[in-house]
Design a protein around this motif. Structure first.
Motif, PDB file in Angstrom:
ATOM      1  N   ASN A 117       7.354  16.000  34.735  1.00  0.00           N
ATOM      2  CA  ASN A 117       6.075  16.349  35.349  1.00  0.00           C
ATOM      3  C   ASN A 117       5.216  15.093  35.533  1.00  0.00           C
ATOM      4  OD1 ASN A 117       3.553  17.238  36.038  1.00  0.00           O
ATOM      5  ND2 ASN A 117       3.526  18.932  34.587  1.00  0.00           N
ATOM      6  N   ASN A 161       2.589  14.544  37.162  1.00  0.00           N
ATOM      7  CA  ASN A 161       1.142  14.754  37.057  1.00  0.00           C
ATOM      8  C   ASN A 161       0.686  14.695  35.608  1.00  0.00           C
ATOM      9  OD1 ASN A 161       0.695  15.198  39.798  1.00  0.00           O
ATOM     10  ND2 ASN A 161       1.407  17.307  39.606  1.00  0.00           N
ATOM     11  N   ALA A 162       1.425  15.389  34.740  1.00  0.00           N
ATOM     12  CA  ALA A 162       1.077  15.369  33.324  1.00  0.00           C
ATOM     13  C   ALA A 162       1.229  13.958  32.779  1.00  0.00           C
ATOM     14  CB  ALA A 162       1.968  16.336  32.548  1.00  0.00           C
ATOM     15  N   ARG A 164       0.733  11.061  34.371  1.00  0.00           N
ATOM     16  CA  ARG A 164      -0.438  10.262  34.735  1.00  0.00           C
ATOM     17  C   ARG A 164      -1.646  10.666  33.894  1.00  0.00           C
ATOM     18  NH1 ARG A 164       1.841   9.872  39.842  1.00  0.00           N
ATOM     19  NH2 ARG A 164       1.354  12.028  40.306  1.00  0.00           N
ATOM     20  N   TYR A 165      -1.780  11.976  33.697  1.00  0.00           N
ATOM     21  CA  TYR A 165      -2.890  12.500  32.907  1.00  0.00           C
ATOM     22  C   TYR A 165      -2.846  11.934  31.483  1.00  0.00           C
ATOM     23  CZ  TYR A 165      -4.990  16.025  29.818  1.00  0.00           C
ATOM     24  OH  TYR A 165      -5.673  16.666  28.831  1.00  0.00           O
ATOM     25  N   ALA A 166      -1.622  11.737  30.961  1.00  0.00           N
ATOM     26  CA  ALA A 166      -1.487  11.251  29.588  1.00  0.00           C
ATOM     27  C   ALA A 166      -1.444   9.728  29.523  1.00  0.00           C
ATOM     28  CB  ALA A 166      -0.228  11.834  28.955  1.00  0.00           C
ATOM     29  N   GLY A 167      -1.753   9.075  30.647  1.00  0.00           N
ATOM     30  CA  GLY A 167      -1.778   7.619  30.636  1.00  0.00           C
ATOM     31  C   GLY A 167      -0.409   6.971  30.747  1.00  0.00           C
ATOM     32  N   ILE A 168       0.568   7.738  31.238  1.00  0.00           N
ATOM     33  CA  ILE A 168       1.911   7.181  31.431  1.00  0.00           C
ATOM     34  C   ILE A 168       2.050   6.811  32.901  1.00  0.00           C
ATOM     35  CG2 ILE A 168       4.382   7.700  31.408  1.00  0.00           C
ATOM     36  CD1 ILE A 168       3.693   9.849  29.243  1.00  0.00           C
ATOM     37  N   VAL A 215       8.837  12.675  30.060  1.00  0.00           N
ATOM     38  CA  VAL A 215       7.622  13.323  30.571  1.00  0.00           C
ATOM     39  C   VAL A 215       7.446  13.017  32.054  1.00  0.00           C
ATOM     40  CG1 VAL A 215       5.101  13.375  30.459  1.00  0.00           C
ATOM     41  CG2 VAL A 215       6.431  13.370  28.354  1.00  0.00           C
TER      42      VAL A 215
END
Lengths: 362, 501
Positions: free
Chosen positions: A230, A232-233, A235-239, A226
């Protein structure tokens, strides 16, 4: 098997890309042979006979191909892991040097009990490669230094350091062109007697399958993919994308270390490092080729490594009938160009062009 | 009667993705005049002027310059005819100096000669810029002045300024206004694109108000009032019907934000001291023209941006600076504005996208950080059924889904985290009517179940239709926060335009 089929179905696009590239590569290679004034049919049959031949009658040619393929798989996968995490890690070459350097040092312990010697080769070999991989990893994660520049530099440094130290402190007393050899009881055993094919190939395929499992069936592998696809996605998902990058570097170093061990402790007849590291040079860079042809996918890389291994093996046959074996570079070159243009395009786009903000109708 | 320099006749613009930006707009641009182009986000102001300056081609309609019909296929052609546009994000070459940028693409002049002419121009207009410094070292205001200087150097007759005050300090704004007035006095035509009513009132001679791709008002600035402009700008049509809002008993404070300060990517204070309380069973809407700090506010509240100062308390516990993973565990989920780049990994499969964020939840894992894909598959099937998401297969990439189905997938996934607080940023942007209705109904139903929803949207209709209370955000602050029924439309329009009612 069904898993492989599923992946192939899923990845039909990339697989087709690779097949087109292979066809172009062989066509281009054949044309080059033709225009250089050689017999194309004869050349192709030499290529075939010396890489595959008739394995049921005489598997010798195939063993050569697989001997080349073993370490190539690992260096290919090491590069692919970088791509999967959004990195352009071309430091595998230097990490292999360091891994091999570690094996030579461990070989100097000869005399200690055999299991300890084996352990030493594994630990020191992998440890050195990991150490070399940790440098760009730390610089990237903590200081956001571009990994391309750092790894290129480190490749040269590794070459100098390993070459100098090995031949200053661990030269072979009876042959000035190579280092001390790995003690016989600590080598990776041969898979087939009287060939050069050792358990390398089995180890490599095993490692690839493990990494495949890690990438698609574990949380850290998922996070790595992930983050690489991406950020950005992610960070959004807490990774944390940086953690994923670090993991990718470390796994890459691990694979490079194993490749170094295979090259030195698992490859007859030398079982040593040759001067100027000539038996190691290029392995890491060819991994990029292998990774591209294999679609940066562990299962694809197995086939790609065997293909490139076959070209190397077949090249010996060309030499015998007076065709310069370098002609296989043409095959490889055309394959890489035809596959890399679309692939590299996405990579470069992702790395160097920040997502544009087209403001419409404000 | 003065002849217009530029005449726009019945221009329609449909973007390749089907968005209709302009629905038949006619406009005259006269010399000696500053023309204000006023409207909300998506009203079509920028699109219209991009057509006039040759950056876009109209789908229908005609363009006349000096009375002659023209067809521009690139900005250079418009520039040649004296039409220049200064964009909001100024396209300069960052490591070139101001002079190099001005001369870029301009042939047949020697450096010294150019420098002399530019100095002359600067002293005449009072535009002060450093020409020998790389542009990346200049402030945004100075970059804008370089761009204006470039336009004047190329001899434009019609100068189009797109939201020119966005990045300027008050002093710079004042200087800019003085310059624009002087240019108009000297016979040039200036088009001033803005959503700020106050500025339009201050500087323009004539105003054209656009709404949803149509001209809704043509006025002489002297003869109008901010109130009239506000009403024209936000006038609304009712299209949707919604489920009734129920009284939710025992409202609790779910999310308490105290004096929040946040910096944007360029280091400016984008959020300046915002405080509010979100209750259970309430939709708190944040209205405002985009670029007033909404994006930064959302990012700060969802753990994607550093909080400079202030406190965030989620259900009694302080979560200031917590990462998105922690926040979602504690019951705060985020429906991001940018679903393609943030909410989803487009090239990965639907199944893998359902797993995004849920990959921390033990019910989808096996011991040893292994993924239980069977459980995820089961869950994905349930979501697809319940939310009627149209997908070919769980294995197909997320990009193969339509925009509406992508959004449903995100909403479904986030709701499966069983949140108490939802932060929804422009949740229906770019969706078709049916998907919009679906998402809005869902938000109201969730509110009726007692969830607290912070709805940040640049679509004023959406905010007004869904919210219980509405805050108006302007330049990083909530300039007003009260129940939706206590607002008049005109008042909201004024507040959005930066005029305190």
């Amino acid at each position: 098997m069904s898993a492989i089929l599923e992946v192939i179905k899923d990845k039909a696009g990339p697989v087709i890309d690779s097949l087109i590239a292979l066809t172009l590569g062989f066509l281009g290679g054949a044309l080059t042979i033709y225009f250089s004034g050689y017999d194309v049919v004869k050349a192709m049959s030499q290529l075939y006979n010396f890489s595959i031949g008739n394995p049921f009658v005489n598997p010798y040619s195939l063993t050569i191909t697989l001997t080349y393929a073993g370490p190539l798989m690992l260096s290919g996968l090491a590069f692919a892991l970088g791509v999967r995490a959004g990195l352009f890690n071309i430091g595998i070459e230097g990490q292999i040097y360091m891994g091999a350097f570690g094996v030579v040092i461990a070989s100097s312990f000869a005399g200690i009990p055999a299991p300890l010697e084996v352990l030493a080769i594994i630990l020191v070999g992998i440890g050195f490669a990991l150490m070399w991989s940790a440098i760009p990893a730390a610089l990237k994660v903590y200081r956001e230094v571009n990994e391309v520049v750092v790894t290129i530099m480190l490749n040269y440094i590794a070459l100098g350091v390993a070459d100098y130290t090995i031949f200053k402190y661990f030269p072979n007393p009876s042959d000035a062109t190579k280092s001390i050899v790995v003690p016989a009881y600590a080598r990776i055993p041969l898979l087939m007697p009287n060939t050069s094919l050792s358990w390398n190939i089995v180890i490599s395929i095993g490692v690839l399958l493990v990494i495949y499992y890690v990438l698609w069936y574990t949380v850290p592998g998922y996070e790595l993919r992930v983050a690489g696809t991406n950020p950005n996605a992610a960070r959004y998902a807490g990774i944390n994308p940086k953690r994923a990058m670090f993991l990718s570097f470390m796994l890459g170093g691990l694979l490079a270390g194993i490749a170094g061990i295979e090259k030195v402790a698992g490859l007859p007849p030398s079982y040593s490092v040759l001067s100027t590291l000539s038996n190691l040079q290029g392995l890491g860079f060819e991994g990029i080729t292998v990774s591209l042809i294999g679609g940066n996918h562990p299962l694809g890389i197995i086939f790609a490594a065997i293909l490139i291994g076959a070209l190397h093996a077949g090249a010996r046959g060309l030499n015998l009938i007076g065709i310069p074996k370098e002609i296989v570079w043409v095959f490889q070159g055309i394959i890489v160009i035809s596959i890399a243009i679309p692939n590299l395009y996405t990579l470069i786009k992702r790395k160097f062009v920040s997502p544009g903000k087209e403001v419409v109708g404000k | 009667m003065v002849e217009p320099l530029v005449k726009v006749a019945d221009v329609v613009k449909v973007y390749p993705d089907g968005t209709v930006a302009l629905r038949g707009v006619s406009l005259d641009i006269f010399p000696n005049e500053i023309l204000g182009l006023l409207g909300e986000n998506g009203a079509g102001k920028t699109t219209l002027m991009k057509i006039v300056s040759g950056l876009l081609q109209p789908t229908e309609g005609k363009l006349y310059v000096y009375g002659k019909p023209v067809k521009f296929s690139m900005p250079a052609q418009a520039l040649k005819m004296g039409i220049g546009m200064v964009h909001q994000n100024i396209p300069l070459v960052h490591n070139f100096t101001g002079l190099e940028n001005i001369l870029l693409g301009y042939k047949g002049i020697k450096r010294d000669e150019a420098l002399e002419r530019l100095r002359d121009l600067m002293s005449k207009t009072g535009l002060k810029v450093r020409l020998d410094v790389p542009v990346e070292d200049l402030s945004l205001g100075e970059r804008q002045r370089i761009e204006i200087l470039k336009m004047l150097f190329r001899g434009v007759k019609i100068l189009i300024m797109d939201e020119p005050t966005t990045n300027l300090t008050p002093v710079e704004t004042k200087d800019l206004f003085r310059l624009l007035k002087q240019l108009a006095y000297e016979g040039k035509a200036v088009v001033f694109i803005s959503h700020k009513i106050k500025e339009v009132m201050e500087i323009t001679d004539r105003v054209v108000v656009l709404r949803k791709g149509k001209v809704v008002g043509r006025l002489k600035t002297k003869e109008t009032t901010p109130k009239e402009l506000a009403s024209l700008m936000v006038g609304r049509e009712v299209v949707f019907s919604y489920p009734p809002k129920k009284e939710v008993p025992n409202q609790k404070d779910l999310l308490v934000v105290k004096d929040l300060w946040v910096t944007d990517d360029l280091g400016r204070q984008a959020v300046r001291g915002i405080s509010f309380t979100l209750k259970s069973g309430e939709i708190l809407g944040v209205a405002g023209v985009e670029g007033n700090g909404q994006k930064e506010l959302v990012e700060a509240l969802t753990g994607l941006r550093v909080i400079d100062k202030g406190k965030v308390i989620l259900m009694g516990e302080e979560v200031t600076g917590a990462d998105p993973g922690t926040l979602s565990f504690r019951g705060l989920v985020h429906i991001p504005e940018d679903r393609k780049n943030v909410g989803l990994v487009l090239t990965m499969s639907v199944l893998e996208n359902v797993f995004l964020g849920l990959h921390r939840y033990p019910e989808f894992l096996k011991p040893g950080k292994l993924i239980n894909w069977n459980k995820v598959t089961e869950h994905a099937r349930k979501l697809i059924k319940r939310f009627e998401i149209v997908v070919r297969s769980l294995k197909s990439p997320a990009k193969s889904l339509s925009g509406g189905n992508q959004q449903k997938l995100i909403v479904a996934r986030e709701l499966s985290k069983k949140p108490s607080v939802i932060i929804a940023a422009n949740p229906t942007r770019g969706l078709d009517v049916a998907s919009t209705q679906f998402v809005r109904n869902l938000l109201i139903n969730l509110r009726n179940q007692g969830i607290g929803i912070l709805l940040i949207s640049s679509d004023l209709d959406e905010v007004l239709d869904l919210s219980d209370r509405v805050a108006v955000m302007y330049e990083g602050k909530f300039t007003s926060l009260k129940p939706v029924k206590d607002y008049t439309l005109q008042e909201i329009g004024l507040l959005m335009g930066g005029v305190n009612a």
